[in-house]
Write an enzyme that holds these catalytic residues in place. Structure first.
Site, PDB file in Angstrom:
ATOM      1  N   LYS A 283      16.119 -79.855 -34.982  1.00  8.22           N
ATOM      2  CA  LYS A 283      16.687 -81.168 -34.242  1.00  8.22           C
ATOM      3  C   LYS A 283      15.712 -81.739 -33.505  1.00  8.22           C
ATOM      4  O   LYS A 283      15.288 -82.903 -33.239  1.00  8.22           O
ATOM      5  CB  LYS A 283      17.849 -80.862 -33.348  1.00  8.22           C
ATOM      6  CG  LYS A 283      19.174 -80.331 -34.252  1.00  8.22           C
ATOM      7  CD  LYS A 283      20.307 -80.066 -33.211  1.00  8.22           C
ATOM      8  CE  LYS A 283      20.125 -79.105 -32.162  1.00  8.22           C
ATOM      9  NZ  LYS A 283      19.849 -77.990 -32.412  1.00  8.22           N
TER      10      LYS A 283
ATOM     11  N   ARG B 131       8.915 -69.085 -33.965  1.00  4.87           N
ATOM     12  CA  ARG B 131       9.031 -69.801 -32.544  1.00  4.87           C
ATOM     13  C   ARG B 131       8.888 -68.468 -31.367  1.00  4.87           C
ATOM     14  O   ARG B 131       8.187 -68.827 -30.179  1.00  4.87           O
ATOM     15  CB  ARG B 131      10.266 -70.675 -32.537  1.00  4.87           C
ATOM     16  CG  ARG B 131       9.879 -71.163 -31.142  1.00  4.87           C
ATOM     17  CD  ARG B 131      10.759 -72.416 -30.842  1.00  4.87           C
ATOM     18  NE  ARG B 131      12.146 -71.875 -30.730  1.00  4.87           N
ATOM     19  CZ  ARG B 131      13.316 -73.002 -30.571  1.00  4.87           C
ATOM     20  NH1 ARG B 131      13.002 -74.044 -30.716  1.00  4.87           N
ATOM     21  NH2 ARG B 131      14.680 -72.260 -30.512  1.00  4.87           N
TER      22      ARG B 131
ATOM     23  N   ARG C 224      23.862 -67.280 -31.047  1.00  5.25           N
ATOM     24  CA  ARG C 224      23.678 -68.808 -30.951  1.00  5.25           C
ATOM     25  C   ARG C 224      24.229 -69.369 -32.208  1.00  5.25           C
ATOM     26  O   ARG C 224      24.894 -70.397 -32.223  1.00  5.25           O
ATOM     27  CB  ARG C 224      22.597 -69.480 -30.470  1.00  5.25           C
ATOM     28  CG  ARG C 224      21.945 -69.257 -29.221  1.00  5.25           C
ATOM     29  CD  ARG C 224      20.436 -69.197 -29.137  1.00  5.25           C
ATOM     30  NE  ARG C 224      19.725 -70.453 -29.565  1.00  5.25           N
ATOM     31  CZ  ARG C 224      18.441 -70.521 -29.754  1.00  5.25           C
ATOM     32  NH1 ARG C 224      17.758 -69.160 -29.703  1.00  5.25           N
ATOM     33  NH2 ARG C 224      17.880 -71.477 -30.137  1.00  5.25           N
TER      34      ARG C 224
HETATM   35  P1  B4P Z   1      14.461 -76.882 -33.396  1.00 10.80           P
HETATM   36  O1  B4P Z   1      15.930 -76.755 -34.382  1.00 10.80           O
HETATM   37  O2  B4P Z   1      14.088 -78.385 -33.340  1.00 10.80           O
HETATM   38  O3  B4P Z   1      14.848 -76.235 -32.021  1.00 10.80           O
HETATM   39  P2  B4P Z   1      15.622 -76.659 -30.758  1.00 10.80           P
HETATM   40  O4  B4P Z   1      15.639 -78.129 -30.771  1.00 10.80           O
HETATM   41  O5  B4P Z   1      14.974 -75.988 -30.013  1.00 10.80           O
HETATM   42  O6  B4P Z   1      17.176 -76.420 -30.906  1.00 10.80           O
HETATM   43  P3  B4P Z   1      18.020 -75.177 -30.449  1.00 10.80           P
HETATM   44  O7  B4P Z   1      19.498 -75.407 -30.940  1.00 10.80           O
HETATM   45  O8  B4P Z   1      17.152 -73.938 -31.004  1.00 10.80           O
HETATM   46  O9  B4P Z   1      17.971 -75.040 -28.953  1.00 10.80           O
HETATM   47  P4  B4P Z   1      18.335 -76.164 -27.791  1.00 10.80           P
HETATM   48  O10 B4P Z   1      17.054 -76.598 -26.814  1.00 10.80           O
HETATM   49  O11 B4P Z   1      19.238 -77.303 -28.386  1.00 10.80           O
HETATM   50  O12 B4P Z   1      13.444 -76.060 -34.018  1.00 10.80           O
HETATM   51  C1  B4P Z   1      13.251 -74.576 -34.172  1.00 10.80           C
HETATM   52  C2  B4P Z   1      11.878 -74.025 -34.519  1.00 10.80           C
HETATM   53  O13 B4P Z   1      11.612 -74.669 -35.984  1.00 10.80           O
HETATM   54  C3  B4P Z   1      10.835 -74.938 -33.937  1.00 10.80           C
HETATM   55  O14 B4P Z   1       9.871 -73.899 -33.835  1.00 10.80           O
HETATM   56  C4  B4P Z   1      10.086 -75.947 -35.045  1.00 10.80           C
HETATM   57  O15 B4P Z   1       8.613 -75.824 -34.878  1.00 10.80           O
HETATM   58  C5  B4P Z   1      10.564 -75.195 -36.324  1.00 10.80           C
HETATM   59  N1  B4P Z   1      10.701 -76.299 -37.143  1.00 10.80           N
HETATM   60  C6  B4P Z   1      11.166 -77.279 -37.214  1.00 10.80           C
HETATM   61  N2  B4P Z   1      11.327 -78.031 -38.269  1.00 10.80           N
HETATM   62  C7  B4P Z   1      10.776 -77.433 -39.316  1.00 10.80           C
HETATM   63  C8  B4P Z   1      10.667 -77.347 -40.741  1.00 10.80           C
HETATM   64  N3  B4P Z   1      10.960 -78.424 -41.430  1.00 10.80           N
HETATM   65  N4  B4P Z   1       9.830 -76.384 -41.265  1.00 10.80           N
HETATM   66  C9  B4P Z   1       9.523 -75.396 -40.578  1.00 10.80           C
HETATM   67  N5  B4P Z   1       9.643 -74.992 -39.382  1.00 10.80           N
HETATM   68  C10 B4P Z   1      10.370 -76.083 -38.576  1.00 10.80           C
HETATM   69  O16 B4P Z   1      19.645 -75.183 -26.874  1.00 10.80           O
HETATM   70  C11 B4P Z   1      19.207 -74.204 -26.356  1.00 10.80           C
HETATM   71  C12 B4P Z   1      20.319 -73.761 -25.153  1.00 10.80           C
HETATM   72  O17 B4P Z   1      20.639 -74.358 -24.375  1.00 10.80           O
HETATM   73  C13 B4P Z   1      21.812 -73.344 -26.133  1.00 10.80           C
HETATM   74  O18 B4P Z   1      21.871 -72.072 -26.706  1.00 10.80           O
HETATM   75  C14 B4P Z   1      22.643 -73.545 -24.725  1.00 10.80           C
HETATM   76  O19 B4P Z   1      22.546 -72.445 -24.185  1.00 10.80           O
HETATM   77  C15 B4P Z   1      22.067 -74.613 -23.957  1.00 10.80           C
HETATM   78  N6  B4P Z   1      22.619 -75.666 -24.447  1.00 10.80           N
HETATM   79  C16 B4P Z   1      21.879 -76.931 -25.045  1.00 10.80           C
HETATM   80  N7  B4P Z   1      22.708 -78.063 -25.116  1.00 10.80           N
HETATM   81  C17 B4P Z   1      23.938 -77.806 -24.596  1.00 10.80           C
HETATM   82  C18 B4P Z   1      25.135 -78.368 -24.398  1.00 10.80           C
HETATM   83  N8  B4P Z   1      25.203 -79.446 -24.989  1.00 10.80           N
HETATM   84  N9  B4P Z   1      26.421 -77.661 -24.083  1.00 10.80           N
HETATM   85  C19 B4P Z   1      26.258 -76.326 -23.586  1.00 10.80           C
HETATM   86  N10 B4P Z   1      25.008 -75.691 -23.590  1.00 10.80           N
HETATM   87  C20 B4P Z   1      23.860 -76.387 -24.146  1.00 10.80           C
END
Ligand code: B4P
Length: 188
Positions: A13, A127, A144
Site C-alpha cells: 500500500k 524490510r 498485525r
Molecule cells: P507496504 O505494504 O507498503 O507497508 P506499509 O505501507 O508500511 O504498511 P503496513 O500495513 O505494514 O504499516 P502501516 O504503516 O500502515 O510495504 C511493505 C514492504 O514490502 C516494503 O518494504 C516494500 O518495499 C515491499 N514491497 C512493496 N511492494 C512490493 C512488491 N511488489 N514486491 C516486493 N516487495 C514489495 O501501519 C503500521 C502500524 O501503525 C499499525 O500496525 C498500527 O499500529 C498503526 N496504524 C496505522 N494506521 C492506523 C489506523 N488507521 N488505525 C489504527 N492504527 C493504525
C-alpha cells in the site's frame, strides 16, 4: 480523485500510494507515516500510540481520527488524495464518511491490494533487515496480520456494498502492480 487503498500489512500500500502521488499528483495520507512521525517527535499522541504500534495493535480510533482530520485540512488535499492505512476498522470507515461528508469530499473508490501470506512474511522480513522498523519482528507481524483479518478485512465490504471496491492483484513487480491500480482507477 479521492481514493482509499486497502490491503494487509506488506501488501505494498505505502509503496503504491507513493507512486500514485508522484504520477497522479494526489496527496498521500498514510496514518502509519503520520503515527511514526508523532512517535519520533515524542508528541503526546506519539507517546500514547507507541505501545500499540510496537505490539501490532490498532492505535485507538479517536487518536487516529484527530491526525487524519488535521491532515485533511491541509491545502494539497484539494486536488485529491490517497488514504493509505485508513480506515482500518468499520468505526473508522464510518467516522471517515462523516468527516468527508462535512467537507464535501467523499471517497470515490477503494482499491484492495491482495497478496499471498507467504509473500507478505517475506517482504516484511526483508524490510526488517533493511529498515529495522520496531513492528517488523516475526511475532508482531503475525499479530498485525491477525488484527488485519479480524478488523480491517471487513472494511472492504463497506465500500463493496456501494459498488466502490476494486480488487487488484498485488503479486509481482512494483511497476506492474502500479499499472493494474491505474487501470482500475481509469475504469471507474
Ligand atoms: P507496504 O505494504 O507498503 O507497508 P506499509 O505501507 O508500511 O504498511 P503496513 O500495513 O505494514 O504499516 P502501516 O504503516 O500502515 O510495504 C511493505 C514492504 O514490502 C516494503 O518494504 C516494500 O518495499 C515491499 N514491497 C512493496 N511492494 C512490493 C512488491 N511488489 N514486491 C516486493 N516487495 C514489495 O501501519 C503500521 C502500524 O501503525 C499499525 O500496525 C498500527 O499500529 C498503526 N496504524 C496505522 N494506521 C492506523 C489506523 N488507521 N488505525 C489504527 N492504527 C493504525
Amino acid at each position: 480523485m479521492r481514493i482509499v487503498l486497502l490491503g494487509p500489512p506488506g501488501s505494498g500500500k505505502g509503496t503504491q500510494a507513493a507512486l500514485l502521488r508522484e504520477r497522479l499528483g494526489l496527496a498521500h495520507i498514510s496514518t502509519g507515516v503520520l503515527l511514526r512521525d508523532a512517535v519520533e517527535r515524542g508528541t503526546d499522541l506519539g507517546l500514547k500510540a507507541k505501545g500499540y504500534m510496537d505490539a501490532g495493535e490498532l492505535v485507538p480510533d479517536a487518536l487516529v481520527l484527530d491526525l487524519v482530520e488535521e491532515r485533511l485540512g491541509q491545502k494539497d488535499v484539494s486536488s485529491g488524495f490517497i488514504l493509505d492505512g485508513y480506515p482500518r476498522n468499520l468505526a473508522q470507515a464510518e467516522a471517515l464518511d462523516d468527516l468527508l461528508g462535512r467537507i464535501g469530499q467523499p471517497v470515490e473508490l477503494a482499491v484492495a491490494v491482495t497478496v499471498d501470506e507467504t509473500e507478505i512474511v517475506e517482504r516484511l522480513s526483508k524490510r526488517a533487515i533493511e529498515e529495522g522498523r520496531s513492528d517488523d519482528t516475526e511475532e508482531v507481524i503475525r499479530n498485525r496480520m491477525r488484527v488485519y483479518s479480524e478488523q480491517t478485512a471487513p472494511v472492504a465490504q463497506h465500500y463493496a456494498a456501494r459498488g466502490q471496491l476494486r480488487d487488484v492483484d498485488g503479486m509481482g513487480g512494483i511497476e506492474e502492480i502500479n499499472h493494474r491500480i491505474v487501470a482500475a482507477l481509469n475504469s471507474a
